[in-house]
Motif scaffolding. Structure first.
Motif, PDB file in Angstrom:
ATOM      1  N   THR A 183       1.154  -1.210   0.019  1.00 53.25           N
ATOM      2  CA  THR A 183       0.069   0.147   0.151  1.00 53.25           C
ATOM      3  C   THR A 183       0.803   1.367  -0.126  1.00 53.25           C
ATOM      4  O   THR A 183       0.630   2.033  -0.774  1.00 53.25           O
ATOM      5  N   ILE A 184       1.892   1.382   0.953  1.00 53.20           N
ATOM      6  CA  ILE A 184       2.729   2.391   0.912  1.00 53.20           C
ATOM      7  C   ILE A 184       3.613   2.583  -0.697  1.00 53.20           C
ATOM      8  O   ILE A 184       3.600   3.850  -0.822  1.00 53.20           O
ATOM      9  N   LYS A 185       3.869   1.548  -1.130  1.00 51.72           N
ATOM     10  CA  LYS A 185       4.688   1.741  -2.375  1.00 51.72           C
ATOM     11  C   LYS A 185       3.644   2.204  -3.381  1.00 51.72           C
ATOM     12  O   LYS A 185       4.071   3.130  -4.242  1.00 51.72           O
ATOM     13  N   ASN A 186       2.553   1.926  -3.520  1.00 51.24           N
ATOM     14  CA  ASN A 186       1.576   2.227  -4.504  1.00 51.24           C
ATOM     15  C   ASN A 186       1.185   3.646  -4.100  1.00 51.24           C
ATOM     16  O   ASN A 186       0.974   4.420  -5.099  1.00 51.24           O
ATOM     17  N   ILE A 187       1.036   4.234  -2.926  1.00 53.70           N
ATOM     18  CA  ILE A 187       0.847   5.526  -2.602  1.00 53.70           C
ATOM     19  C   ILE A 187       2.126   6.403  -3.113  1.00 53.70           C
ATOM     20  O   ILE A 187       1.794   7.432  -3.954  1.00 53.70           O
ATOM     21  N   ASN A 188       3.215   5.796  -2.760  1.00 52.05           N
ATOM     22  CA  ASN A 188       4.561   6.559  -3.178  1.00 52.05           C
ATOM     23  C   ASN A 188       4.532   6.843  -4.671  1.00 52.05           C
ATOM     24  O   ASN A 188       4.964   7.904  -5.263  1.00 52.05           O
ATOM     25  N   SER A 189       4.271   5.662  -5.531  1.00 54.99           N
ATOM     26  CA  SER A 189       4.311   5.624  -6.850  1.00 54.99           C
ATOM     27  C   SER A 189       3.209   6.623  -7.293  1.00 54.99           C
ATOM     28  O   SER A 189       3.729   7.312  -8.230  1.00 54.99           O
ATOM     29  N   ASN A 190       2.168   6.592  -6.687  1.00 55.87           N
ATOM     30  CA  ASN A 190       1.002   7.735  -7.428  1.00 55.87           C
ATOM     31  C   ASN A 190       1.639   9.082  -6.938  1.00 55.87           C
ATOM     32  O   ASN A 190       1.421  10.013  -7.825  1.00 55.87           O
ATOM     33  N   LYS A 191       2.029   9.254  -5.913  1.00 56.95           N
ATOM     34  CA  LYS A 191       2.663  10.547  -5.754  1.00 56.95           C
ATOM     35  C   LYS A 191       3.660  10.962  -6.779  1.00 56.95           C
ATOM     36  O   LYS A 191       3.908  12.445  -7.135  1.00 56.95           O
ATOM     37  N   LYS A 249       4.246  10.164  -9.850  1.00 51.78           N
ATOM     38  CA  LYS A 249       3.395  10.365 -10.879  1.00 51.78           C
ATOM     39  C   LYS A 249       2.802  11.523 -11.267  1.00 51.78           C
ATOM     40  O   LYS A 249       2.906  12.291 -11.982  1.00 51.78           O
ATOM     41  N   ASN A 250       1.897  11.808 -10.210  1.00 48.73           N
ATOM     42  CA  ASN A 250       1.201  13.130  -9.602  1.00 48.73           C
ATOM     43  C   ASN A 250       2.300  14.266  -9.774  1.00 48.73           C
ATOM     44  O   ASN A 250       2.035  15.419 -10.503  1.00 48.73           O
ATOM     45  N   SER A 299       5.328  18.809 -15.532  1.00 49.97           N
ATOM     46  CA  SER A 299       5.163  18.904 -16.916  1.00 49.97           C
ATOM     47  C   SER A 299       4.186  19.855 -16.999  1.00 49.97           C
ATOM     48  O   SER A 299       4.219  20.673 -18.077  1.00 49.97           O
ATOM     49  N   GLU A 300       2.775  19.704 -16.450  1.00 48.33           N
ATOM     50  CA  GLU A 300       1.739  20.674 -16.637  1.00 48.33           C
ATOM     51  C   GLU A 300       2.375  22.308 -16.590  1.00 48.33           C
ATOM     52  O   GLU A 300       2.017  23.280 -17.483  1.00 48.33           O
TER      53      GLU A 300
END
Length: 185
Positions: free
Chosen positions: A130-138, A140-141, A147-148
């Motif tokens: 779960t922590i890895k998924n959260i960090n990965s999403n952060k 990417k965001n 970029s934006e």
């Protein structure tokens, strides 16, 4: 103090709620408020309640609705209600136990963990994933945000350059950046 497994009890009582067509959301809200107070009282066999506090926790605005629902929960064997009739001493509640088997099996496939205390355990790898998924999403965001911002900065520079060259005024109120107003400034 009773030996109560918080999760088992709630799962069992929610299962019972789903089968009981007599209940409405007010009964459930009242039960959950009483359960919360029972938890705060460390699952004592019996505990005292304050009507105003319970009404506030359960979001019940009417005393008649409160009294009707608490009496019905008593009659339908979800609780035992001992009315006080004394304005200075609260009524007494005894919560009936649900889901009281010994020990709890948690997990799926071959990752079942049984405890002697009835405490629910979740394997550590679930938390790490779960922590890895959260960090990965952060990440990417963050990359998308940079970029934006870079694209928008270049657009603003072009707009300034075009204005300085005498190109007609562009609509400065329009933006291509999606703003998230839930994020603090």
């Amino acid at each position: 103090m009773q030996d109560v497994n918080y999760i088992k009890h709630l799962n069992a009582v929610f299962n019972q709620f789903s089968k009981d067509s007599r209940l409405n959301p007010t009964h459930i809200s009242l039960y959950i408020a009483l359960f919360q107070l029972w938890n705060l009282n460390r699952f004592l066999e019996e505990f005292f309640i304050n009507r105003d506090e319970v009404m506030q926790l359960s979001k019940i605005g009417s005393k008649s609705t409160y009294h009707r629902c608490i009496k019905e929960l008593n009659h339908w064997k979800y609780i035992v209600y001992f009315p006080s009739h004394n304005p200075y001493r609260g009524s007494k509640i005894k919560m009936l136990k649900f889901g009281t088997s010994s020990g709890q099996v948690v997990g799926h496939n071959n990752s079942q963990i049984e405890t002697s205390t009835g405490q629910a355990l979740v394997p550590i790898y679930k938390h790490i994933q779960t922590i890895k998924n959260i960090n990965s999403n952060k990440q990417k965001n963050f990359k998308n945000s940079i970029s934006e911002d870079f694209k928008n900065e270049n657009k603003q520079k072009r707009a300034c350059t075009e204005r300085s060259r005498g190109i007609p005024n562009m609509d400065n109120l329009k933006t291509t950046k999606n703003k998230n107003y839930n994020e603090p400034l």
